[in-house]
Design a protein around this motif. Structure first.
Motif, PDB file in Angstrom:
ATOM      1  N   THR A 142       0.840  -1.203   0.000  1.00  0.00           N
ATOM      2  CA  THR A 142       0.000   0.000   0.000  1.00  0.00           C
ATOM      3  C   THR A 142       0.873   1.250   0.000  1.00  0.00           C
ATOM      4  OG1 THR A 142      -0.141  -0.201   2.405  1.00  0.00           O
ATOM      5  CG2 THR A 142      -1.983  -1.097   1.117  1.00  0.00           C
ATOM      6  N   ALA A 143       1.744   1.349  -0.986  1.00  0.00           N
ATOM      7  CA  ALA A 143       2.628   2.516  -1.085  1.00  0.00           C
ATOM      8  C   ALA A 143       1.825   3.778  -1.361  1.00  0.00           C
ATOM      9  CB  ALA A 143       3.653   2.290  -2.191  1.00  0.00           C
ATOM     10  N   ASN A 144       2.293   4.896  -0.825  1.00  0.00           N
ATOM     11  CA  ASN A 144       1.624   6.174  -1.049  1.00  0.00           C
ATOM     12  C   ASN A 144       2.660   7.221  -1.455  1.00  0.00           C
ATOM     13  OD1 ASN A 144      -1.133   7.416  -0.815  1.00  0.00           O
ATOM     14  ND2 ASN A 144       0.007   8.862   0.429  1.00  0.00           N
ATOM     15  N   GLY A 145       3.020   8.138  -0.556  1.00  0.00           N
ATOM     16  CA  GLY A 145       4.010   9.154  -0.883  1.00  0.00           C
ATOM     17  C   GLY A 145       5.420   8.591  -0.880  1.00  0.00           C
ATOM     18  N   GLY A 146       6.348   9.383  -1.429  1.00  0.00           N
ATOM     19  CA  GLY A 146       7.730   8.918  -1.475  1.00  0.00           C
ATOM     20  C   GLY A 146       8.696  10.042  -1.782  1.00  0.00           C
ATOM     21  N   GLN A 158       1.165   2.263   3.810  1.00  0.00           N
ATOM     22  CA  GLN A 158       0.096   2.474   4.774  1.00  0.00           C
ATOM     23  C   GLN A 158      -0.251   1.236   5.591  1.00  0.00           C
ATOM     24  OE1 GLN A 158      -3.006   5.290   2.752  1.00  0.00           O
ATOM     25  NE2 GLN A 158      -2.019   4.121   1.120  1.00  0.00           N
ATOM     26  N   GLY A 159       0.251   0.080   5.159  1.00  0.00           N
ATOM     27  CA  GLY A 159      -0.069  -1.160   5.849  1.00  0.00           C
ATOM     28  C   GLY A 159      -1.373  -1.753   5.351  1.00  0.00           C
ATOM     29  N   GLY A 166       1.959  -0.233   8.962  1.00  0.00           N
ATOM     30  CA  GLY A 166       2.439   0.895   8.182  1.00  0.00           C
ATOM     31  C   GLY A 166       3.925   1.086   8.415  1.00  0.00           C
ATOM     32  N   CYS A 167       4.644   1.505   7.382  1.00  0.00           N
ATOM     33  CA  CYS A 167       6.101   1.540   7.506  1.00  0.00           C
ATOM     34  C   CYS A 167       6.728   2.452   6.459  1.00  0.00           C
ATOM     35  CB  CYS A 167       6.675   0.126   7.368  1.00  0.00           C
ATOM     36  SG  CYS A 167       6.241  -0.721   5.827  1.00  0.00           S
ATOM     37  N   TYR A 213      -5.813   7.373   7.510  1.00  0.00           N
ATOM     38  CA  TYR A 213      -6.592   7.016   6.326  1.00  0.00           C
ATOM     39  C   TYR A 213      -6.714   5.506   6.130  1.00  0.00           C
ATOM     40  CZ  TYR A 213      -7.019  11.809   4.684  1.00  0.00           C
ATOM     41  OH  TYR A 213      -7.354  13.134   4.567  1.00  0.00           O
ATOM     42  N   ALA A 214      -5.741   4.716   6.597  1.00  0.00           N
ATOM     43  CA  ALA A 214      -5.846   3.264   6.441  1.00  0.00           C
ATOM     44  C   ALA A 214      -7.059   2.719   7.194  1.00  0.00           C
ATOM     45  CB  ALA A 214      -4.570   2.584   6.921  1.00  0.00           C
TER      46      ALA A 214
END
Length: 388
Positions: A142-146, A158-159, A166-167, A213-214
């Protein structure tokens, strides 16, 4: 007619039709232009569903940002799923930009998926971009920003579910795209849903936001921490809270002189596609200073003097970036809005459907993520790209 339209702030101060409290909030187009006697920004679209005049000038300073010949074009499109949503990690050495999709269901699956992709930029203006899906090893669910980190890609994940916390995940940008979790808890408590991240170039610390949000989007069953912003030192393993009191902290960025930290509050977006009018859709600014209470010679940076920097008029501000002159850009419901360092709206880059996030790439180039499209914007400004 050209691609630029000038908005008269005096005419904009009074709408031609007085709004009522029972009416919907005025659309972002209901302002006044110098080119027309009507009270509406020109939203006529071309055959590829882009605005005929996408560059709206609210202040003459925006003309310097745009330059004389700004341009905007779609460089990638995929309508089967929302492939272009977040991140935007520019890797100059390979001329590639890594980004993440929005959540979607693959055919026949009941598990939400977020796809990581990359797009290869041409060396010459007007050249062809090519994009492709990539599959990290192990997968980043569940990748989001980077952000660019040591010439690799550092993603917020986000996990998913009870066990996948989440990590922060580091990914090599070369096949087979090996990934490694570098942080997945706050002293034993799982993060909510790490959202966006930036690197402090002077000490190498990693600053990231963690809204819930998750939980809202049914990726995670429970929340174990307040919504906060963290600073992680990968050299020592120390992670600390740098600010709280933001309902849903989202985008994060530093000013080019590293004296200010900008954090967006996306409470005005409910996380499920809806909008809440009477809550903050705000960018907050903090002074970044060395801790005055520290007894150590290498004092850590802290955030002080929180204040409102800007309030976005079209949905909530999401991803945040700055240019080398200190102007602040944020993805909003009408595209990308731009404020000067005093928080005065100087212009908008109108993109139908908005843009959750975007990134600066080459000097004078922005790639904006528009869910099913990636839009290339060429202008005079150069982004502040923080590398460590």
């Amino acid at each position: 007619m050209g691609l630029i339209q000038h908005v008269d702030p005096v005419l904009m101060a009074v709408l031609s039709v007085t709004p009522t409290r029972t009416a919907s909030a005025p659309a972002f187009s209901e302002t006044a232009t110098l080119e027309s006697t009507t009270s509406c920004i020109n939203l006529r679209t071309t055959s590829d569903d882009l605005c005929e005049q996408p560059f709206a000038v609210f202040h003459s300073d925006f003309e310097q940002v745009l330059g004389k010949t700004p341009s905007l074009r779609v460089v990638a499109q995929e309508t089967s799923f929302p492939f272009a949503h977040e991140a935007g990690i520019w890797i100059p050495s390979t001329r590639e930009c890594f980004f993440t999709s929005n959540q979607y269901y693959e055919s026949g699956s009941s598990i939400k998926k977020i796809q990581i992709s990359k797009i290869q930029a041409p060396k010459d203006a007007g050249g062809e971009y090519t994009w492709e899906k990539i599959n990290p090893k192990p997968d980043i669910l569940t990748a989001n920003g980077g952000v660019n980190y040591k010439d690799g890609a550092l993603f917020c994940s986000q996990g998913y579910g009870e066990k996948d916390s989440g990590c922060l995940v580091y990914m090599d940008v070369h096949p087979p795209y090996e990934s490694k979790v570098i942080l997945n808890h706050f002293h034993g408590r799982p993060f909510n849903a790490p959202n966006d991240v930036v690197i402090h170039p002077l000490d190498g610390t990693i600053w990231f936001t963690d809204p819930d949000y998750a939980f809202i989007q049914s990726l995670r069953p429970i929340v174990r921490l307040p919504n906060q912003v963290y600073c992680f030192n990968p050299e020592t393993g120390n992670v600390r809270v740098v600010t709280d009191g933001i309902e849903r902290p989202n985008g994060i960025s530093f000013s080019p002189d590293l004296k200010t930290c900008y954090i967006s509050e996306t409470h005005a977006s409910d996380g499920l596609g809806g909008k809440i009018d009477d809550v903050p859709g705000t960018i907050y600014a903090y002074d970044m200073v060395r801790s005055p209470a520290s007894t150590k010679p290498d004092r850590p940076y802290i955030l002080v003097n929180k204040h409102v920097f800007a309030f976005a008029d079209a949905a909530a501000p999401d991803g945040i970036k700055t240019d080398t002159n200190g102007n602040v850009y944020s993805g909003c419901g009408d595209g990308i809005q731009v404020w000067d360092s005093d928080g005065i709206l100087i212009g908008k880059i109108l993109i139908p459907g908005g843009s959750a996030n975007f990134c600066f790439t080459d000097p004078h180039v922005i790639l904006a993520f528009n869910e099913t499209r990636i839009v290339e914007i060429r202008l005079n400004a150069t982004g502040t790209i923080v590398k460590y």
